[in-house]
Motif scaffolding. Sequence first.
Motif, mmCIF file in Angstrom:
data_model
loop_
_atom_site.group_PDB
_atom_site.id
_atom_site.type_symbol
_atom_site.label_atom_id
_atom_site.label_comp_id
_atom_site.label_asym_id
_atom_site.label_seq_id
_atom_site.Cartn_x
_atom_site.Cartn_y
_atom_site.Cartn_z
ATOM 1 N N VAL A 1 9.052 13.124 -34.666
ATOM 2 C CA VAL A 1 10.043 13.511 -35.684
ATOM 3 C C VAL A 1 11.155 14.338 -35.052
ATOM 4 O O VAL A 1 12.339 14.165 -35.364
ATOM 5 C CB VAL A 1 9.359 14.279 -36.827
ATOM 6 N N LEU A 2 10.782 15.241 -34.155
ATOM 7 C CA LEU A 2 11.759 16.088 -33.465
ATOM 8 C C LEU A 2 12.815 15.256 -32.761
ATOM 9 O O LEU A 2 14.016 15.555 -32.825
ATOM 10 C CB LEU A 2 11.019 16.969 -32.445
ATOM 11 N N LEU A 3 12.391 14.177 -32.091
ATOM 12 C CA LEU A 3 13.303 13.393 -31.260
ATOM 13 C C LEU A 3 13.966 12.233 -31.986
ATOM 14 O O LEU A 3 14.718 11.468 -31.378
ATOM 15 C CB LEU A 3 12.550 12.863 -30.034
ATOM 16 N N THR A 4 13.710 12.105 -33.286
ATOM 17 C CA THR A 4 14.334 11.010 -34.050
ATOM 18 C C THR A 4 14.956 11.458 -35.368
ATOM 19 O O THR A 4 15.843 10.776 -35.884
ATOM 20 C CB THR A 4 13.305 9.910 -34.375
ATOM 21 N N SER B 1 12.405 17.463 -38.900
ATOM 22 C CA SER B 1 13.352 16.338 -38.931
ATOM 23 C C SER B 1 14.798 16.803 -38.968
ATOM 24 O O SER B 1 15.719 15.999 -38.766
ATOM 25 C CB SER B 1 13.071 15.434 -40.142
ATOM 26 N N ASP B 2 15.023 18.094 -39.208
ATOM 27 C CA ASP B 2 16.383 18.632 -39.274
ATOM 28 C C ASP B 2 16.982 18.889 -37.891
ATOM 29 O O ASP B 2 18.190 19.124 -37.777
ATOM 30 C CB ASP B 2 16.403 19.934 -40.075
ATOM 31 N N ILE B 3 16.172 18.879 -36.846
ATOM 32 C CA ILE B 3 16.677 19.212 -35.518
ATOM 33 C C ILE B 3 17.658 18.149 -35.012
ATOM 34 O O ILE B 3 18.755 18.466 -34.535
ATOM 35 C CB ILE B 3 15.510 19.392 -34.519
ATOM 36 N N THR B 4 17.287 16.878 -35.109
ATOM 37 C CA THR B 4 18.176 15.819 -34.622
ATOM 38 C C THR B 4 19.539 15.842 -35.313
ATOM 39 O O THR B 4 20.581 15.831 -34.629
ATOM 40 C CB THR B 4 17.504 14.437 -34.768
ATOM 41 N N SER C 1 21.183 18.544 -41.566
ATOM 42 C CA SER C 1 21.719 19.497 -40.607
ATOM 43 C C SER C 1 21.515 20.936 -41.078
ATOM 44 O O SER C 1 21.686 21.249 -42.253
ATOM 45 C CB SER C 1 23.209 19.237 -40.378
ATOM 46 N N GLN C 2 21.181 21.805 -40.144
ATOM 47 C CA GLN C 2 21.039 23.246 -40.416
ATOM 48 C C GLN C 2 22.361 23.985 -40.236
ATOM 49 O O GLN C 2 22.394 25.219 -40.357
ATOM 50 C CB GLN C 2 20.010 23.851 -39.450
#
Length: 549
Positions: free
Chosen positions: A71-74, A407-410, A434-435
């Motif tokens: 999830v982090l990378l997508t 999931s917000d990181i990407t 997005s954060q």
Amino acid sequence: MFFLTGCGSPVSKKANEQPNFLIILADDLGYSDIGSFGSEIPTPGIDSLAQNGVKFANFHVTATCSPTRSVLLTGVDNHLTGLGNMRIIMADNQFGQPGYEGELNDNVETLSTIMQRNGYSTYMSGKWHLGMQESNLPINRGFDKSFTLMETGADNWEKKPYLPHNKTVHYYENEDLAELPEAFYSSDFYTNTLIEYLGEHDRNKPFFAYLAFTAVHYPHQAPKALTESFIDTYRAGWDVIKSNRYRRLVELGLVPDNLEMLDLPLLEEWSSLSPLEQAYRAKQMAVYAAMLKRMDQNIERLLAYLKQNDMFDNTVIMFMSDNGADNNEIEKVFPTYIAENFHSDLERLGEQGSYTNYGPTWANVSMTPFSWYKGSSYEGGMRSPLIVHYPKLLQRGVTTQAYSYVSDITPTVLALAGLTEATDPSKVAIMGKSQLGVLTGKSDTIYQADEPVGYELAGSSALFKGDYKLMRNFPPFGDKQWRLFNIVVDPVERYDLSKTEPERFAEMLKDYQQYQAKVNMVEVNDDYHVIQQLQKNLARYKKDGTELH
């Protein structure tokens, strides 16, 4: 056609002004294990990022490692990335189903691929755990250069499996199998490798770097001198350490005051232990603290390198954990394997050849003040520290209570890079948000109060909506019953509101059902038990020789 959604306003950047990115991922790190999140363990490298960055008090990840990494990378839910469940605990009815490949599938695009395609140099060093196929090597998922451990974990001193279902350990440098140097320690080597990549970096291009430590995943191992420096600290016992951490968390504004902790199974009373047992338990936690300290020392080295080479000020740095603290005591699950391959005597604990973890009571301390551990959908399994550092544009020294999910990181990275329109429309659309508004102080929230975020793995499930969380857990973490909590005022999840707020409960159950359909979830059978499934899958491995990663 799929389109990137929820990214917020992109930051307009010319190519030569785009920021660099460095994502640092710790493995099985507890919420309160670093100094800026209440710990007694000195972590000045990580804490320097918190001092001049944004701390997220209410950030969540999936409850286990590879789903979080996918999830982090997508930016996509784990049921759509291929990690609907981990292969090692996959239910019988999930094998072979779409979204349950047990590794990253081709329906999703990695963040590294997007960055690479848009002019970024991309580097990775550390644990991958997203598939063993050649097509899933990091070099084929958007990284220009990579040195990676492919499995879920390994010995930190040598090339050696730590579990019986791996015949060996696979390290790759780019597309080639790699050997380890004679003087190897995982955190040191992964950091050295990334620094080497950055030393060869073309400074006319921005970079995207991903440093994925195996610290502090068991086996807990660390240099002897560092371990010895912590032994006196932990002779006080876990009750004292937990109480002190909670007090500091309250002072830092991370959690509410006057919380009443849950009494959990398997927790021990420090006073009930013999002097020898206390000495052993104190040494176990000292090894854990030393392993974390060594990781932080390496982060300090990396930050110093960026500063010395005039790259620090223009690098967005993110630090987080992949899930909650791990309570497992593998030596009790696989006693013969551990005894035949490691020693566990008190004097040499943590040194090369040794095996230790720290068990459920110290894991409970690591997740202060939350309940339960890695694998569960309680806050103790899913809440992670997150620090985002980029003083050039973002707020400094701020703590936000805004709910956010991994999931917000990407989409946050893409927004900061000015690449919100750069995704491949043939791939599954990014689901996170997005954060950026929170990071810049322009907004207090990332998700609106009526926007649900779902999660499930191995039957344990959660749905977040506003201040509330719907949650159930399959054994051994729970009784499969749905419960409702306000995790803002009750983050320990003590007070079930399902009976007192039946309308909200019913509404969120409906939201969860919609989430199930949206991600094509294949539910585990009602008699599913994660430990029993693990044993069944290991028996399958022994019979046909299939390695379970």
